[in-house]
Design an enzyme around this catalytic site. Structure first.
Site, PDB file in Angstrom:
ATOM      1  N   ASN A  19       0.847  -1.198   0.000  1.00  0.00           N
ATOM      2  CA  ASN A  19       0.000   0.000   0.000  1.00  0.00           C
ATOM      3  C   ASN A  19       0.881   1.247   0.000  1.00  0.00           C
ATOM      4  O   ASN A  19       2.104   1.145   0.050  1.00  0.00           O
ATOM      5  CB  ASN A  19      -0.971  -0.015   1.183  1.00  0.00           C
ATOM      6  CG  ASN A  19      -0.254   0.034   2.512  1.00  0.00           C
ATOM      7  OD1 ASN A  19       0.373   1.033   2.856  1.00  0.00           O
ATOM      8  ND2 ASN A  19      -0.320  -1.063   3.261  1.00  0.00           N
ATOM      9  N   LYS A  48       7.948 -18.106  -9.292  1.00  0.00           N
ATOM     10  CA  LYS A  48       7.212 -17.028  -9.948  1.00  0.00           C
ATOM     11  C   LYS A  48       5.970 -17.586 -10.650  1.00  0.00           C
ATOM     12  O   LYS A  48       6.068 -18.560 -11.404  1.00  0.00           O
ATOM     13  CB  LYS A  48       8.141 -16.337 -10.953  1.00  0.00           C
ATOM     14  CG  LYS A  48       7.528 -15.106 -11.564  1.00  0.00           C
ATOM     15  CD  LYS A  48       8.490 -14.427 -12.517  1.00  0.00           C
ATOM     16  CE  LYS A  48       7.748 -13.396 -13.327  1.00  0.00           C
ATOM     17  NZ  LYS A  48       8.511 -12.933 -14.466  1.00  0.00           N
ATOM     18  N   PRO A  81      -3.578 -11.043  11.340  1.00  0.00           N
ATOM     19  CA  PRO A  81      -3.966 -10.714  12.714  1.00  0.00           C
ATOM     20  C   PRO A  81      -4.052  -9.199  12.881  1.00  0.00           C
ATOM     21  O   PRO A  81      -3.301  -8.464  12.233  1.00  0.00           O
ATOM     22  CB  PRO A  81      -2.812 -11.282  13.551  1.00  0.00           C
ATOM     23  CG  PRO A  81      -1.680 -11.449  12.603  1.00  0.00           C
ATOM     24  CD  PRO A  81      -2.272 -11.681  11.249  1.00  0.00           C
ATOM     25  N   ASP A  82      -4.967  -8.740  13.726  1.00  0.00           N
ATOM     26  CA  ASP A  82      -5.051  -7.325  14.046  1.00  0.00           C
ATOM     27  C   ASP A  82      -4.021  -7.071  15.155  1.00  0.00           C
ATOM     28  O   ASP A  82      -4.246  -7.403  16.322  1.00  0.00           O
ATOM     29  CB  ASP A  82      -6.466  -6.990  14.524  1.00  0.00           C
ATOM     30  CG  ASP A  82      -6.623  -5.502  14.792  1.00  0.00           C
ATOM     31  OD1 ASP A  82      -5.591  -4.807  14.955  1.00  0.00           O
ATOM     32  OD2 ASP A  82      -7.772  -5.046  14.829  1.00  0.00           O
ATOM     33  N   ILE A  83      -2.881  -6.522  14.789  1.00  0.00           N
ATOM     34  CA  ILE A  83      -1.750  -6.422  15.718  1.00  0.00           C
ATOM     35  C   ILE A  83      -2.089  -5.550  16.918  1.00  0.00           C
ATOM     36  O   ILE A  83      -1.957  -5.948  18.074  1.00  0.00           O
ATOM     37  CB  ILE A  83      -0.502  -5.869  14.984  1.00  0.00           C
ATOM     38  CG1 ILE A  83      -0.145  -6.796  13.811  1.00  0.00           C
ATOM     39  CG2 ILE A  83       0.661  -5.695  15.950  1.00  0.00           C
ATOM     40  CD1 ILE A  83       0.940  -6.261  12.904  1.00  0.00           C
ATOM     41  N   PHE A 130      -4.167   4.444  14.675  1.00  0.00           N
ATOM     42  CA  PHE A 130      -4.488   5.412  13.637  1.00  0.00           C
ATOM     43  C   PHE A 130      -5.672   4.908  12.829  1.00  0.00           C
ATOM     44  O   PHE A 130      -5.827   3.698  12.662  1.00  0.00           O
ATOM     45  CB  PHE A 130      -3.290   5.613  12.695  1.00  0.00           C
ATOM     46  CG  PHE A 130      -2.326   6.650  13.191  1.00  0.00           C
ATOM     47  CD1 PHE A 130      -1.480   6.371  14.253  1.00  0.00           C
ATOM     48  CD2 PHE A 130      -2.282   7.906  12.603  1.00  0.00           C
ATOM     49  CE1 PHE A 130      -0.597   7.329  14.726  1.00  0.00           C
ATOM     50  CE2 PHE A 130      -1.405   8.877  13.068  1.00  0.00           C
ATOM     51  CZ  PHE A 130      -0.563   8.590  14.133  1.00  0.00           C
ATOM     52  N   LYS A 172     -13.656   2.266  15.490  1.00  0.00           N
ATOM     53  CA  LYS A 172     -12.407   1.506  15.572  1.00  0.00           C
ATOM     54  C   LYS A 172     -11.809   1.559  16.982  1.00  0.00           C
ATOM     55  O   LYS A 172     -11.264   0.568  17.472  1.00  0.00           O
ATOM     56  CB  LYS A 172     -11.412   2.107  14.570  1.00  0.00           C
ATOM     57  CG  LYS A 172     -10.541   1.110  13.895  1.00  0.00           C
ATOM     58  CD  LYS A 172      -9.828   1.722  12.707  1.00  0.00           C
ATOM     59  CE  LYS A 172     -10.661   1.626  11.452  1.00  0.00           C
ATOM     60  NZ  LYS A 172      -9.977   2.136  10.274  1.00  0.00           N
ATOM     61  N   LYS A 200     -11.380  -2.088  18.679  1.00  0.00           N
ATOM     62  CA  LYS A 200     -10.033  -2.594  18.955  1.00  0.00           C
ATOM     63  C   LYS A 200      -9.640  -2.408  20.415  1.00  0.00           C
ATOM     64  O   LYS A 200      -8.571  -2.843  20.824  1.00  0.00           O
ATOM     65  CB  LYS A 200      -9.019  -1.880  18.060  1.00  0.00           C
ATOM     66  CG  LYS A 200      -9.257  -2.108  16.572  1.00  0.00           C
ATOM     67  CD  LYS A 200      -8.121  -1.584  15.729  1.00  0.00           C
ATOM     68  CE  LYS A 200      -8.391  -1.830  14.254  1.00  0.00           C
ATOM     69  NZ  LYS A 200      -7.253  -2.359  13.527  1.00  0.00           N
TER      70      LYS A 200
HETATM   71  O1  C5P Z   1      -8.435  -1.599  10.881  1.00  0.00           O
HETATM   72  P1  C5P Z   1      -7.513  -0.532  10.409  1.00  0.00           P
HETATM   73  O2  C5P Z   1      -6.391  -1.046   9.571  1.00  0.00           O
HETATM   74  O3  C5P Z   1      -8.172   0.636   9.742  1.00  0.00           O
HETATM   75  O4  C5P Z   1      -6.901   0.044  11.766  1.00  0.00           O
HETATM   76  C1  C5P Z   1      -5.885   0.954  11.785  1.00  0.00           C
HETATM   77  C2  C5P Z   1      -5.088   0.835  13.051  1.00  0.00           C
HETATM   78  O5  C5P Z   1      -4.891  -0.523  13.426  1.00  0.00           O
HETATM   79  C3  C5P Z   1      -3.692   1.380  12.876  1.00  0.00           C
HETATM   80  O6  C5P Z   1      -3.257   1.864  14.119  1.00  0.00           O
HETATM   81  C4  C5P Z   1      -2.925   0.171  12.419  1.00  0.00           C
HETATM   82  O7  C5P Z   1      -1.535   0.308  12.682  1.00  0.00           O
HETATM   83  C5  C5P Z   1      -3.553  -0.921  13.249  1.00  0.00           C
HETATM   84  N1  C5P Z   1      -3.593  -2.257  12.621  1.00  0.00           N
HETATM   85  C6  C5P Z   1      -2.855  -3.293  13.158  1.00  0.00           C
HETATM   86  N2  C5P Z   1      -2.934  -4.538  12.601  1.00  0.00           N
HETATM   87  C7  C5P Z   1      -3.726  -4.777  11.560  1.00  0.00           C
HETATM   88  C8  C5P Z   1      -4.483  -3.729  10.982  1.00  0.00           C
HETATM   89  C9  C5P Z   1      -4.387  -2.475  11.539  1.00  0.00           C
HETATM   90  O8  C5P Z   1      -2.123  -3.084  14.123  1.00  0.00           O
HETATM   91  N3  C5P Z   1      -3.785  -5.982  11.042  1.00  0.00           N
END
Ligand code: C5P
Length: 422
Positions: free
Chosen positions: A229, A308, A326-328, A344, A358, A362
């Protein structure tokens, strides 16, 4: 940021209006001081309408002095900008004269002074003017080189006032250099309500550790291709730099970016979301604050091709199977030994609503809502964050990412200090 704009005599005085407009738009407080010469070219009222303050032009006007004395005015400014600076004003400044308000202020200040000369090409080239400019530069004053071109007098050469945007960009660089004492929340224009301001930033941050994620993640398809991205990493790096400058210990986990490591920062480079997650797991329990500024890919390839991927002759398309990453930050926020967690939310629409959702989903302590597009957000130097906690909102004025980072750290400190006090 408080900018005192000194306008001296010259046809270019009208360009100072645009400069003042740009400064006000950036959220700076501006006061204007005009010399007698400047008033021959432009009405004080034009500046007053733009900056909302009465223009100052006299040392000896009791009414003006009663509002803010000239010494107070010299102290008020974070930066003095003289644009245009005429040959006459440069000569008087060089000599240390104090025969009008502008020269007196410049003598009575210890703040940085920037000047943008504007005059006829022969006056500019004259050894007297060049001597004066050189002397002022050796005193640490910053000169903004005049441009070349057609002059108001019909001649062609060097001496035209630099463009307002050029002067403004230099003011902005100065704003970024302001000492850490200037990260005070009350200097963040556009804030909702008043806040008590933490005063000693350095002492507070010097025993804190921060974990920051920054940049994009790349999700590989095969040995040569990936899904990525447009995150540049600039926001996260700016936060890391500002925090290290404040004396905090900083661990910066960065996706693939093209940025130098800020001084004093421990940097860990990763590529994919899974690698970022592993690195975060190693550190989160040792830090006071985690700031997730990374644009983590939501999905990765279910299976990474070991060779490839080849295009087949009759192939219309290609289907890729993606699985969720995973959502870190969400994972960190759910841990019992979690730090203060700041996320963010970069959005192109309904920014506030999505950001608040959010924050809840989260389980974050703070979220920085971030409108992306139109010169703000991704891959740009500027940003305009709104900081949101469970019970407060602080919209910050648009400014450089460095400035936004300082304000953000000021608010995190303030929030944590308030929590500790209650
Ligand atoms: O869900 P979204 O990507 O919009 O959320 C943004 C926030 O969550 C940011 O702080 C981003 O660094 C964090 N994030 C994360 N792991 C992910 C997706 C987003 O830590 N897989």
């Amino acid at each position: 940021m408080k900018v005192l704009v000194g306008v001296s005599g010259g046809i270019a005085a009208y360009k100072a209006l645009e400069l003042v407009r740009l400064c006000v738009k950036a959220g700076y407080q501006v006061q204007v001081v005009m010399t007698e010469g400047a008033k021959q070219f432009i009405q004080p009222l034009s500046f007053q309408a733009l900056c909302g303050h009465k223009v100052r032009d006299s040392l000896f006007d009791l009414e003006q002095e009663a509002g803010m004395g000239h010494i107070e005015l010299a102290r008020w400014a974070d930066l003095i900008v003289i644009a245009p600076a005429s040959a006459d004003v440069l000569a008087r400044l060089r000599a240390g004269m104090a025969n009008d308000l502008l020269t007196t202020l410049c003598l009575a200040t210890d703040r940085p002074i920037v000047f943008a000369p504007a005059m006829n090409r022969l006056m500019w080239a004259n050894a007297a003017t060049q001597d004066n400019v050189a002397a002022l530069q050796t005193r640490g004053w910053q000169m903004i080189e005049p441009a070349s071109g057609e002059q108001a007098c019909g001649e062609v050469g060097a001496g035209r006032l630099a463009e307002p945007e050029t002067i403004f960009n230099i003011i902005r660089q100065q704003a970024d250099k302001l000492s850490v004492a200037d990260i005070n929340a009350d200097k963040a224009p556009g804030l909702v309500g008043q806040h008590s301001i933490p005063t000693d930033h350095q002492a507070w941050w010097s025993d804190k550790t921060l974990l920051i994620t920054a940049g994009p993640t790349y999700e590989d398809l095969d040995p040569v291709r990936f899904i990525g991205n447009r995150s540049s990493g600039k926001m996260g790096f700016a936060i890391a730099e500002a925090a290290a400058e404040l004396g905090a210990k900083v661990v910066l986990i960065s996706g693939p970016v093209n940025l130098p490591t800020p001084p004093g920062v421990t940097r860990i480079d990763v590529r994919s979301a899974l690698q970022m997650f592993e690195a975060v797991k190693q550190y989160y329990a040792q830090v006071n604050v985690m700031i997730g500024a990374a644009a983590v890919a939501d999905f990765r390839l279910a299976e990474l091709a070991s060779q490839k991927i080849k295009k087949q002759a009759e192939q219309d398309g290609l289907e890729l199977k993606l699985v969720q990453n995973p959502d870190i930050i969400g994972w960190v926020a759910a841990q019992a030994d979690k730090p203060y967690v700041v996320g963010f939310a970069a959005e192109t629409q309904q920014v506030m609503a999505y950001a608040k959702a959010k924050l809840q989903r989260k389980g974050l302590d703070m979220i920085c809502a971030n409108q992306v597009g139109e010169g703000l957000g991704f891959d740009t130097d500027d940003n305009a964050l709104t900081l949101i906690t469970q019970n407060q909102e602080w919209p910050l004025a648009p400014s450089s990412k460095t400035q936004q980072a300082k304000w953000l750290l000021g608010f995190i400190q303030q929030t944590l200090e308030t929590t500790a006090a209650n």
